[in-house]
Structures are given as structure tokens and as C-alpha cells.
Motif scaffolding. Structure first.
Motif, short mmCIF file in Angstrom:
data_model
loop_
_atom_site.label_atom_id
_atom_site.label_comp_id
_atom_site.label_asym_id
_atom_site.label_seq_id
_atom_site.Cartn_x
_atom_site.Cartn_y
_atom_site.Cartn_z
N VAL A 105 0.96 -1.19 -0.12
CA VAL A 105 -0.03 -0.07 0.00
C VAL A 105 0.73 1.24 -0.11
O VAL A 105 1.91 1.34 0.87
CB VAL A 105 -0.98 -0.09 1.15
CG1 VAL A 105 -1.80 1.05 1.25
CG2 VAL A 105 -1.74 -1.26 1.38
N GLY A 106 0.61 2.15 -1.00
CA GLY A 106 1.54 3.22 -0.97
C GLY A 106 0.88 4.36 -0.02
O GLY A 106 -0.17 4.34 0.54
N LYS A 124 -14.59 6.58 5.24
CA LYS A 124 -13.86 7.66 4.34
C LYS A 124 -12.73 6.81 3.63
O LYS A 124 -12.03 7.62 3.14
CB LYS A 124 -13.21 8.59 5.51
CG LYS A 124 -14.39 9.36 5.96
CD LYS A 124 -13.70 10.44 7.20
CE LYS A 124 -14.70 11.35 7.63
NZ LYS A 124 -13.93 12.42 8.70
N ALA A 125 -12.61 5.42 4.06
CA ALA A 125 -11.28 4.92 3.38
C ALA A 125 -11.37 4.77 2.01
O ALA A 125 -12.35 4.57 1.33
CB ALA A 125 -11.38 3.40 3.94
N LYS A 126 -10.13 5.04 1.16
CA LYS A 126 -9.93 4.64 -0.01
C LYS A 126 -9.75 3.19 -0.49
O LYS A 126 -9.48 2.44 0.56
CB LYS A 126 -8.62 5.41 -0.48
CG LYS A 126 -8.68 6.96 -0.77
CD LYS A 126 -7.35 7.36 -1.07
CE LYS A 126 -7.21 8.88 -0.69
NZ LYS A 126 -5.83 9.52 -1.20
N THR A 127 -10.26 2.71 -1.40
CA THR A 127 -10.14 1.40 -1.79
C THR A 127 -9.06 1.07 -2.81
O THR A 127 -8.95 1.72 -3.83
CB THR A 127 -11.72 0.99 -2.48
OG1 THR A 127 -12.48 1.03 -1.63
CG2 THR A 127 -11.43 -0.66 -2.76
N VAL A 128 -8.09 0.08 -2.42
CA VAL A 128 -7.09 -0.27 -3.17
C VAL A 128 -7.13 -2.09 -3.49
O VAL A 128 -7.43 -2.68 -2.47
CB VAL A 128 -5.72 -0.18 -2.39
CG1 VAL A 128 -4.50 -0.40 -3.31
CG2 VAL A 128 -5.59 1.26 -1.79
N LYS A 129 -7.04 -2.09 -4.72
CA LYS A 129 -6.93 -3.77 -5.17
C LYS A 129 -5.74 -4.32 -5.24
O LYS A 129 -4.86 -3.56 -5.74
CB LYS A 129 -7.69 -3.84 -6.65
CG LYS A 129 -9.32 -3.60 -6.33
CD LYS A 129 -10.02 -3.76 -7.64
CE LYS A 129 -11.35 -3.34 -7.34
NZ LYS A 129 -12.35 -3.58 -8.52
N LEU A 130 -5.51 -5.33 -4.57
CA LEU A 130 -4.05 -5.85 -4.56
C LEU A 130 -3.99 -7.30 -4.59
O LEU A 130 -5.04 -8.03 -4.76
CB LEU A 130 -3.54 -5.77 -3.16
CG LEU A 130 -3.28 -4.32 -2.54
CD1 LEU A 130 -2.60 -4.36 -1.30
CD2 LEU A 130 -2.34 -3.52 -3.43
N CYS A 140 -8.02 -13.34 1.84
CA CYS A 140 -8.69 -13.15 0.53
C CYS A 140 -10.06 -12.33 0.89
O CYS A 140 -10.62 -12.73 1.84
CB CYS A 140 -8.60 -14.40 -0.11
SG CYS A 140 -7.43 -15.27 -0.92
N GLY A 141 -10.27 -11.39 0.03
CA GLY A 141 -11.49 -10.67 0.25
C GLY A 141 -11.25 -9.31 0.66
O GLY A 141 -10.19 -8.55 0.22
N SER A 142 -12.19 -8.65 1.02
CA SER A 142 -12.30 -7.26 1.58
C SER A 142 -11.81 -6.95 2.89
O SER A 142 -12.41 -7.39 3.72
CB SER A 142 -13.39 -6.69 1.04
OG SER A 142 -13.45 -5.08 1.21
N TYR A 143 -10.66 -6.10 3.29
CA TYR A 143 -10.50 -5.75 4.62
C TYR A 143 -10.13 -4.44 4.82
O TYR A 143 -9.96 -3.71 3.82
CB TYR A 143 -9.15 -6.53 4.96
CG TYR A 143 -9.26 -8.09 4.98
CD1 TYR A 143 -9.58 -8.76 6.12
CD2 TYR A 143 -8.86 -8.71 3.88
CE1 TYR A 143 -9.70 -10.11 6.21
CE2 TYR A 143 -8.94 -10.04 3.90
CZ TYR A 143 -9.48 -10.80 5.02
OH TYR A 143 -9.44 -12.17 5.03
N TYR A 144 -10.02 -3.91 6.02
CA TYR A 144 -9.80 -2.79 6.34
C TYR A 144 -8.43 -2.79 7.07
O TYR A 144 -8.04 -3.20 8.08
CB TYR A 144 -10.68 -1.93 7.19
CG TYR A 144 -11.77 -1.39 6.53
CD1 TYR A 144 -12.01 -0.25 5.52
CD2 TYR A 144 -12.99 -2.17 6.66
CE1 TYR A 144 -13.19 0.09 4.98
CE2 TYR A 144 -14.37 -2.12 5.88
CZ TYR A 144 -14.20 -0.73 5.05
OH TYR A 144 -15.22 -0.56 4.55
N VAL A 169 -7.19 2.26 5.14
CA VAL A 169 -7.34 2.04 3.82
C VAL A 169 -8.20 0.72 3.54
O VAL A 169 -8.01 -0.12 4.57
CB VAL A 169 -5.97 1.96 3.20
CG1 VAL A 169 -5.23 1.05 3.44
CG2 VAL A 169 -6.20 2.00 1.63
N LYS A 170 -8.79 0.84 2.48
CA LYS A 170 -9.74 -0.68 2.37
C LYS A 170 -8.86 -1.29 1.23
O LYS A 170 -8.70 -0.72 0.31
CB LYS A 170 -11.11 -0.30 1.84
CG LYS A 170 -12.01 -1.46 1.74
CD LYS A 170 -13.44 -1.26 1.20
CE LYS A 170 -14.15 -2.51 1.06
NZ LYS A 170 -15.71 -1.94 0.73
#
Length: 178
Positions: A105-106, A124-130, A140-144, A169-170
């Protein structure tokens, strides 16, 4: 037999005195003072101080929170009953994988959070796909992913949590299980 006893005594005296001098050298004022020369000698023989064995308790901690039922369950802390009180290594493996994901994550992707409520920060979190590089991914999946400051003990009775989220960040982690 006499040689082995003599060797054992010399060996024990050497390591015992080295251990004793390292403790005395790391302390402040003691009844057994060391000269500056002997302290310098000790710091060159044993360069690390006692701080080598611990981390700053005020350092920022990393947190990971699930985003709904689609995410794999986070199994921390390790000393829980469902981790067999530390014998089951699943939680520790998740921690290592979380560290790898954190490094991907940058800085510009983090959102600063001033609220004390985690759910307000999540909105308020931005979403980042990794993509996880782990050969057998556990997350695996979506986390904060959060950066958290530890609440000092003297203020702990005024907060609901022992951590305060500073940045969030999400992350949506895709896994290719092979």
C-alpha cells in the motif's frame, strides 16, 4: 575427568563475567561503577543494548479488520482458544501475510482519520485492489488495514479501545489459489 571440570569452570566464569558486565554496563548508576574505558570496551564487545530485545511501546501498530462475511476470519491475537493458545499457527501466518500486504500500500492511498469510531473511519477509506504474493493465501477478500496508535494506559479508562485509528485504507485482496 580433571580436564573437563577445569574446562567447565573456566567456561562458566568467562560467560558469567561477560553476562554480568553486560548487565552492569547497561545500567545507569550502580554500586559497582565501571570506568568509561570498560564501558566502551563492553559496548564494542556486545554492541547492542537491551533496547535490541524490545520495541518502542509507542510505535504505530498495524490493524486488520474484516469487511463483512466475504472476508476470511482474522485470527488474532494468537493466544486465543480457537488458536489452541498459540499452538495453531494460522493467526501468526495471517500476520506475516498482512505485513506483506501492508508493504504494497502506497503512502498516498492512506486516508487520515480523526474520528474515534472505527465505523466512521471505514466510510472515508480509499479502496485499493491488491494481489497477494503468498503461495497459500490466508487473507482473501475485503479488509480494512489501519495504522493505530496505542492509547496510553493513563487514558485507557476514557476510551472504548486500547488503540486509536490514525489512518485507514480498504484493501480488496485477490487470491489465485493454485
Amino acid at each position: 575427568m580433571q580436564k573437563s571440570i577445569s574446562f567447565f569452570i573456566i567456561f562458566s566464569v568467562f560467560w558469567g563475567s561477560l553476562f554480568l558486565f553486560s548487565i552492569i554496563g547497561s545500567l545507569g548508576t550502580t554500586p559497582i561503577p565501571l570506568t568509561k574505558d570498560s564501558k566502551f570496551l563492553m559496548s564494542s564487545v556486545i554492541p547492542q543494548g537491551w533496547g535490541f530485545f524490545s520495541k518502542n511501546p509507542r510505535d504505530t501498530a498495524i490493524g486488520l479488520y474484516e469487511d463483512g462475511d466475504a472476508s476470511a476470519k482474522v485470527r488474532w491475537p494468537n493466544m486465543r482458544a480457537d488458536n489452541l493458545f498459540g499452538l495453531y499457527r494460522y493467526g501468526r501466518s495471517q500476520g506475516v501475510e498482512m505485513g506483506v500486504i501492508y508493504s504494497q500500500v502506497g503512502k498516498e492511498q492512506w486516508t487520515e482519520c480523526k474520528e474515534t469510531d472505527l465505523s466512521a473511519c471505514k466510510s472515508k477509506a480509499k479502496t485499493v485492489k491488491l494481489q497477494t504474493p503468498a503461495p497459500r493465501p490466508l487473507l482473501c477478500g475485503s479488509y480494512y488495514l489501519t495504522k493505530e496508535d496505542i492509547v496510553p494506559w493513563s487514558y485507557s479508562k476514557y476510551t472504548a479501545s486500547s488503540y486509536q485509528v490514525k489512518s485507514i485504507v480498504k484493501v480488496v485482496i485477490s487470491c489465485s489459489k493454485t
